[in-house]
Design a protein around this motif. Structure first.
Motif, PDB file in Angstrom:
ATOM      1  N   SER A 168       0.832  -1.224   0.000  1.00  0.00           N
ATOM      2  CA  SER A 168       0.000   0.000   0.000  1.00  0.00           C
ATOM      3  C   SER A 168       0.857   1.261   0.000  1.00  0.00           C
ATOM      4  CB  SER A 168      -0.918   0.005   1.226  1.00  0.00           C
ATOM      5  OG  SER A 168      -0.145   0.242   2.402  1.00  0.00           O
ATOM      6  N   GLY A 169       2.124   1.127   0.430  1.00  0.00           N
ATOM      7  CA  GLY A 169       2.987   2.300   0.475  1.00  0.00           C
ATOM      8  C   GLY A 169       2.813   3.141   1.733  1.00  0.00           C
ATOM      9  N   ARG A 170       1.971   2.684   2.656  1.00  0.00           N
ATOM     10  CA  ARG A 170       1.847   3.406   3.936  1.00  0.00           C
ATOM     11  C   ARG A 170       1.809   2.385   5.084  1.00  0.00           C
ATOM     12  NH1 ARG A 170      -3.788   3.601   5.298  1.00  0.00           N
ATOM     13  NH2 ARG A 170      -4.948   2.459   3.712  1.00  0.00           N
ATOM     14  N   ILE A 171       2.026   2.885   6.296  1.00  0.00           N
ATOM     15  CA  ILE A 171       2.139   1.963   7.430  1.00  0.00           C
ATOM     16  C   ILE A 171       0.780   1.362   7.780  1.00  0.00           C
ATOM     17  CG2 ILE A 171       2.706   1.793   9.884  1.00  0.00           C
ATOM     18  CD1 ILE A 171       4.841   4.012   9.337  1.00  0.00           C
ATOM     19  N   GLU A 172       0.659   0.053   7.605  1.00  0.00           N
ATOM     20  CA  GLU A 172      -0.566  -0.666   7.927  1.00  0.00           C
ATOM     21  C   GLU A 172      -0.445  -1.255   9.334  1.00  0.00           C
ATOM     22  OE1 GLU A 172      -3.132  -0.766   5.914  1.00  0.00           O
ATOM     23  OE2 GLU A 172      -2.209   0.030   4.079  1.00  0.00           O
ATOM     24  N   LYS A 173      -1.602  -1.502   9.927  1.00  0.00           N
ATOM     25  CA  LYS A 173      -1.589  -2.131  11.255  1.00  0.00           C
ATOM     26  C   LYS A 173      -2.257  -3.508  11.186  1.00  0.00           C
ATOM     27  CE  LYS A 173      -1.080   2.274  13.458  1.00  0.00           C
ATOM     28  NZ  LYS A 173      -1.545   3.316  14.383  1.00  0.00           N
ATOM     29  N   ASN A 174      -2.222  -4.229  12.311  1.00  0.00           N
ATOM     30  CA  ASN A 174      -2.813  -5.564  12.352  1.00  0.00           C
ATOM     31  C   ASN A 174      -4.146  -5.530  13.084  1.00  0.00           C
ATOM     32  OD1 ASN A 174      -0.620  -7.078  11.089  1.00  0.00           O
ATOM     33  ND2 ASN A 174       0.526  -6.461  12.914  1.00  0.00           N
ATOM     34  N   LYS A 175      -5.082  -6.327  12.596  1.00  0.00           N
ATOM     35  CA  LYS A 175      -6.362  -6.427  13.295  1.00  0.00           C
ATOM     36  C   LYS A 175      -6.269  -7.447  14.421  1.00  0.00           C
ATOM     37  CE  LYS A 175      -9.589  -4.637   9.908  1.00  0.00           C
ATOM     38  NZ  LYS A 175      -9.036  -4.835   8.544  1.00  0.00           N
ATOM     39  N   THR A 176      -5.365  -8.405  14.287  1.00  0.00           N
ATOM     40  CA  THR A 176      -5.232  -9.429  15.329  1.00  0.00           C
ATOM     41  C   THR A 176      -3.764  -9.538  15.751  1.00  0.00           C
ATOM     42  OG1 THR A 176      -4.781 -11.200  13.765  1.00  0.00           O
ATOM     43  CG2 THR A 176      -7.091 -10.783  14.280  1.00  0.00           C
ATOM     44  N   SER A 177      -3.538 -10.236  16.842  1.00  0.00           N
ATOM     45  CA  SER A 177      -2.156 -10.475  17.266  1.00  0.00           C
ATOM     46  C   SER A 177      -1.979 -11.953  17.529  1.00  0.00           C
ATOM     47  CB  SER A 177      -1.850  -9.666  18.528  1.00  0.00           C
ATOM     48  OG  SER A 177      -2.731 -10.065  19.570  1.00  0.00           O
ATOM     49  N   ASN A 178      -2.628 -12.739  16.676  1.00  0.00           N
ATOM     50  CA  ASN A 178      -2.771 -14.163  16.913  1.00  0.00           C
ATOM     51  C   ASN A 178      -1.594 -14.981  16.369  1.00  0.00           C
ATOM     52  OD1 ASN A 178      -4.052 -16.434  17.787  1.00  0.00           O
ATOM     53  ND2 ASN A 178      -5.247 -16.683  15.899  1.00  0.00           N
ATOM     54  N   THR A 179      -0.387 -14.656  16.825  1.00  0.00           N
ATOM     55  CA  THR A 179       0.778 -15.431  16.397  1.00  0.00           C
ATOM     56  C   THR A 179       1.611 -15.840  17.601  1.00  0.00           C
ATOM     57  OG1 THR A 179       2.843 -15.405  15.126  1.00  0.00           O
ATOM     58  CG2 THR A 179       2.131 -13.306  16.041  1.00  0.00           C
ATOM     59  N   ILE A 180       2.268 -16.974  17.471  1.00  0.00           N
ATOM     60  CA  ILE A 180       3.168 -17.430  18.525  1.00  0.00           C
ATOM     61  C   ILE A 180       4.402 -16.545  18.607  1.00  0.00           C
ATOM     62  CG2 ILE A 180       4.394 -19.064  17.002  1.00  0.00           C
ATOM     63  CD1 ILE A 180       4.715 -20.911  19.347  1.00  0.00           C
ATOM     64  N   ALA A 181       4.703 -15.836  17.511  1.00  0.00           N
ATOM     65  CA  ALA A 181       5.894 -14.976  17.472  1.00  0.00           C
ATOM     66  C   ALA A 181       5.564 -13.643  18.131  1.00  0.00           C
ATOM     67  CB  ALA A 181       6.352 -14.779  16.031  1.00  0.00           C
ATOM     68  N   ASP A 182       5.557 -13.663  19.468  1.00  0.00           N
ATOM     69  CA  ASP A 182       5.017 -12.528  20.215  1.00  0.00           C
ATOM     70  C   ASP A 182       5.849 -11.254  20.058  1.00  0.00           C
ATOM     71  OD1 ASP A 182       7.081 -13.679  21.571  1.00  0.00           O
ATOM     72  OD2 ASP A 182       6.179 -13.519  23.556  1.00  0.00           O
ATOM     73  N   GLY A 183       7.078 -11.384  19.612  1.00  0.00           N
ATOM     74  CA  GLY A 183       7.895 -10.192  19.412  1.00  0.00           C
ATOM     75  C   GLY A 183       7.573  -9.450  18.115  1.00  0.00           C
ATOM     76  N   LEU A 184       6.715 -10.045  17.280  1.00  0.00           N
ATOM     77  CA  LEU A 184       6.471  -9.461  15.941  1.00  0.00           C
ATOM     78  C   LEU A 184       5.063  -8.903  15.781  1.00  0.00           C
ATOM     79  CD1 LEU A 184       8.251 -12.198  13.762  1.00  0.00           C
ATOM     80  CD2 LEU A 184       9.238 -10.227  14.934  1.00  0.00           C
ATOM     81  N   ARG A 185       4.397  -8.658  16.904  1.00  0.00           N
ATOM     82  CA  ARG A 185       2.993  -8.213  16.817  1.00  0.00           C
ATOM     83  C   ARG A 185       2.874  -6.719  16.581  1.00  0.00           C
ATOM     84  NH1 ARG A 185       1.489 -11.948  22.007  1.00  0.00           N
ATOM     85  NH2 ARG A 185       1.345 -13.930  20.887  1.00  0.00           N
ATOM     86  N   THR A 186       3.974  -5.997  16.698  1.00  0.00           N
ATOM     87  CA  THR A 186       3.954  -4.539  16.533  1.00  0.00           C
ATOM     88  C   THR A 186       4.031  -4.153  15.054  1.00  0.00           C
ATOM     89  OG1 THR A 186       6.311  -4.695  16.967  1.00  0.00           O
ATOM     90  CG2 THR A 186       4.923  -4.000  18.781  1.00  0.00           C
TER      91      THR A 186
END
Lengths: 311, 311
Positions: free
Chosen positions: A214-232
């Protein structure tokens, strides 16, 4: 940013960090049909690469700033890293953490000398508290990933890797907040003529992948991953570097992360956290591109609760 | 046995083994109030020190013997080590394993090129099968721990450790079959003027401790320890060395082994097997004796089923 500046950053932080080892595994090489070099930041002080950026950010403060301390909001590896980096430099560190953060994380921060400021959960609460501390104490806010000095510090992991192996074709790094990825890109651009950087990202929190499109900073709707350091998500300091220079972002499923994690534990005999396994999961998925190539992988950290594993 | 002979053994096997790293942890040093140097044989080929003794034993065979292969009975690390050592030297390896051994262990042996001969469970069944293979194939039997060439090979782990740190006061090693302990003692005697060797042993299988007291090889009535590599007993080749020269055998409870295991995993960020944790558990228990001393610990291996942890 140029090569001498990055070199200077590295020299500046060297007394305060470990030069971590680079490990290899014949078996994983056979599996990948490539030569893979793991830069083991799980052996870094506080168990993660974050120590590099935190140390550099504090070293770059004025004497006046240092006397008033630093503040950040994090319940993860940056909280511990800033606490120890500050302690090493006789600076006070205020760490804003949700009051429901795991006790083990709080006690780790306290163990490194950080002062915990508890807040409610949610982004607003923690930012509000961080601003309050800045005002009340005059402390300097240091963002875990969206800060130039932090990014330059994180670059030093890949600088060391390229000093050891200067003919890598690709370096794979995980992407969460984007500090490590942007730093790795700067290192590859300035310390290699040929090395390209590929990010690994969980499908479940693929904000960086979507931001590239998209060319702009997108965010996440969920944080449903085991990789807890990558939810940001990315920030305005690191996103331009990533947008311009990243070769690709390879997304991986949760089961691929867990498979990668288990391979690293069982075959390399090292304890790494799920976020680190994301980068190697991307290597395994990119099999065609990496065949017969020389690949670096940034193992970002090893802070994991061994009583709560996905195996 | 003298120093030049041991040095020759080391030179002989060097091309076939890893010189494993020695790791340290500031936090574990603080906890022990001592300086502790971990010799990480979990990073050895096949994930354990056994590769050293297996390689040396095969290298010392005649050409005629090599052409007819080697045989051992083991369902653990020696099975994998002998298989790979034999493969590296173009020798056939027959591995007698109980038919109910875990499939993961069988497939590891096969992966390294070993030929599995299944037998019933129990000592008699496996010895019977091993004798049959010796007769039928002319293969040479190599005992996992009670064999001079195996013992000399195992000595090289401590030789390397003492080459790196020549002023250690104690080396701690686990004791099971006694090959590693006897080898470590030989290394300390010939490569250091001052270093003494202390063994760690689980209370549940404290045959070595009782053997020291009675003066003859004792066996265990139970095998009820998480340290599955230490359930075996001493032999007539290694017991005399141990009896004469071991400084002490420190026995540890199962919960102490598990605590030690978790400390190593979480603090050192390395995957080690419970038998390795026994040696560090003995260090933790010997706090008075080791205070302010320089301590070596042989981390014997890292082959562990990560889906079946005691945490």
């Amino acid at each position: 940013m140029d090569k001498p500046t990055l070199q200077k950053v590295h020299n500046l932080i060297k007394p305060y960090i470990h030069r971590t080892p680079v490990l290899t595994s014949e078996l994983l090489n056979e599996l990948c049909e490539a030569e893979v070099f793991f830069k083991c930041e799980n052996f870094q002080k506080t168990g993660a690469f974050k120590m590099r950026g935190a140390t550099h950010a504090i070293l770059n403060l004025t004497k006046e700033q240092k006397s008033k301390g630093v503040v950040t909001h994090s319940s993860g590896n940056f909280a511990q890293a800033l606490s120890l980096a500050a302690k090493n430099l006789n600076v006070k560190a205020y760490i804003v953490m949700p009051e429901n953060a795991p006790e083990v994380k709080k006690s780790a921060v306290r163990g490194y000398g950080g002062v915990i400021i508890e807040c409610g959960s949610g982004v607003n609460a923690r930012e509000h508290e961080a601003v309050r501390i800045q005002k009340e104490k005059g402390a300097t806010f240091i963002h875990p990933s969206n800060d130039d000095d932090v990014i330059y510090g994180q670059a030093t992991a890949a600088i060391e890797l390229l000093e050891d192996y200067n003919d890598l074709n690709y370096i794979f790094a995980p992407v969460g907040g984007g500090g490590l990825l942007a730093g790795t890109i700067l290192a590859a651009n300035h310390f290699s003529d040929t090395c390209k950087v590929i990010a690994g990202e969980p499908f479940e929190v693929d904000d960086a992948y979507r931001s590239l499109i998209s060319g702009r900073i997108e965010k996440n709707k969920t944080s449903n991953t085991i990789a807890d350091g990558l939810r940001t998500y990315l920030g305005d300091r690191n996103f331009p570097i990533i947008k311009e220079h990243v070769e690709d972002i390879t997304r991986v499923e949760e089961d691929e992360i867990i498979k990668s994690l288990r391979l690293i534990w069982e075959r390399m005999k090292i304890v790494v956290e799920p976020s680190s396994a994301v980068a190697f999961a991307a290597v395994l998925k990119d099999k065609k591109r990496i065949r017969n190539k020389r690949i670096g992988v940034i193992i970002s950290g090893g802070n994991v609760d061994v009583s709560n594993l996905p195996f």
